[in-house]
Design a protein around this motif. Structure first.
Motif, mmCIF file in Angstrom:
data_model
loop_
_atom_site.group_PDB
_atom_site.id
_atom_site.type_symbol
_atom_site.label_atom_id
_atom_site.label_comp_id
_atom_site.label_asym_id
_atom_site.label_seq_id
_atom_site.Cartn_x
_atom_site.Cartn_y
_atom_site.Cartn_z
ATOM 1 N N ALA A 87 0.808 -1.212 0.000
ATOM 2 C CA ALA A 87 0.000 0.000 0.000
ATOM 3 C C ALA A 87 0.846 1.269 0.000
ATOM 4 O O ALA A 87 0.452 2.276 -0.570
ATOM 5 C CB ALA A 87 -0.948 -0.007 1.192
ATOM 6 N N GLU A 88 2.022 1.218 0.630
ATOM 7 C CA GLU A 88 2.843 2.426 0.713
ATOM 8 C C GLU A 88 4.285 2.213 0.285
ATOM 9 O O GLU A 88 5.158 3.002 0.625
ATOM 10 C CB GLU A 88 2.795 2.957 2.144
ATOM 11 C CG GLU A 88 1.404 3.380 2.564
ATOM 12 C CD GLU A 88 1.383 3.919 3.975
ATOM 13 O OE1 GLU A 88 2.442 4.358 4.474
ATOM 14 O OE2 GLU A 88 0.306 3.905 4.567
ATOM 15 N N ALA A 89 4.571 1.144 -0.452
ATOM 16 C CA ALA A 89 5.950 0.867 -0.847
ATOM 17 C C ALA A 89 6.024 0.646 -2.351
ATOM 18 O O ALA A 89 5.104 0.098 -2.946
ATOM 19 C CB ALA A 89 6.452 -0.378 -0.119
ATOM 20 N N PRO A 90 7.106 1.084 -2.992
ATOM 21 C CA PRO A 90 7.240 0.855 -4.429
ATOM 22 C C PRO A 90 7.489 -0.626 -4.731
ATOM 23 O O PRO A 90 8.157 -1.320 -3.977
ATOM 24 C CB PRO A 90 8.449 1.699 -4.823
ATOM 25 C CG PRO A 90 9.220 1.886 -3.560
ATOM 26 C CD PRO A 90 8.229 1.826 -2.436
ATOM 27 N N LEU A 91 6.915 -1.084 -5.828
ATOM 28 C CA LEU A 91 7.088 -2.463 -6.270
ATOM 29 C C LEU A 91 7.786 -2.464 -7.614
ATOM 30 O O LEU A 91 7.446 -1.682 -8.507
ATOM 31 C CB LEU A 91 5.728 -3.151 -6.420
ATOM 32 C CG LEU A 91 5.747 -4.535 -7.086
ATOM 33 C CD1 LEU A 91 6.459 -5.553 -6.191
ATOM 34 C CD2 LEU A 91 4.332 -4.996 -7.387
#
Length: 170
Positions: free
Chosen positions: A38-42
């Motif tokens: 939800a709040e981290a780059p993938l």
């Protein structure tokens, strides 16, 4: 090979700063990614190849403390094969969702390489025309290799085109 044994191999092959909890393996993990990320780059890596300390995705994890990486390669079993329609469509949906910050696609080039001559394996494709999809006189096994290589090349193009349309680096 289970994801746990892969994680153990990865930890021994990479720097201590690599966090195994930020690596997601194959189809079974795609469903859980939206909540986890939800709040981290993938970053998605299709055709990741064998676990290596100099892999791009290892550098991403090392340099970006919040990043997560989705690793997909048939080397790691059925749930990792981009030739599988369900896995590929799930990957495309994920890429199109806008949740992926970047992608790397490095499909196997052994069916395309112009270096296939001399003492090595015989060429399976020609450089132009119909030969690009397999030379005449191939064995059934070689025809299947060429078909798989073509499918993976097309799927790579589709995946990267999805990113291009969203202006996401690849």
């Amino acid at each position: 090979i289970s994801p746990m044994s892969l994680t153990a191999r990865l930890q021994s092959a990479t720097s201590p700063s690599c966090h195994a909890d930020r690596i997601h393996w194959g189809l079974e993990n795609l469903e859980a990614l939206p909540g986890v990320l939800a709040e981290a780059p993938l970053y998605a890596v299709l055709f990741s190849g064998p676990i290596r300390s100099d892999a791009l995705w290892n550098f991403i994890l090392t340099l970006s403390p919040r990043a997560h990486v989705l690793v997909v390669d048939s080397l790691y079993g059925e749930g990792h094969d981009v030739a599988d329609d369900l896995l590929f469509m799930a990957c495309i949906r994920l890429l199109a969702s806008g949740r992926v910050a970047g992608a790397q696609c490095a499909p196997p080039c052994d069916r395309f390489s112009s270096a296939r001559r001399g003492a090595g394996p015989a060429a399976l494709r020609g450089p132009t025309g119909r030969d690009r999809y397999g030379m005449k006189g191939l064995t059934l096994a070689d025809k299947k290799k060429v078909q798989r290589g073509t499918l993976l090349a097309i799927r790579t193009s589709e995946a990267l085109d999805t990113h291009r349309r969203l202006l996401i680096p690849f």
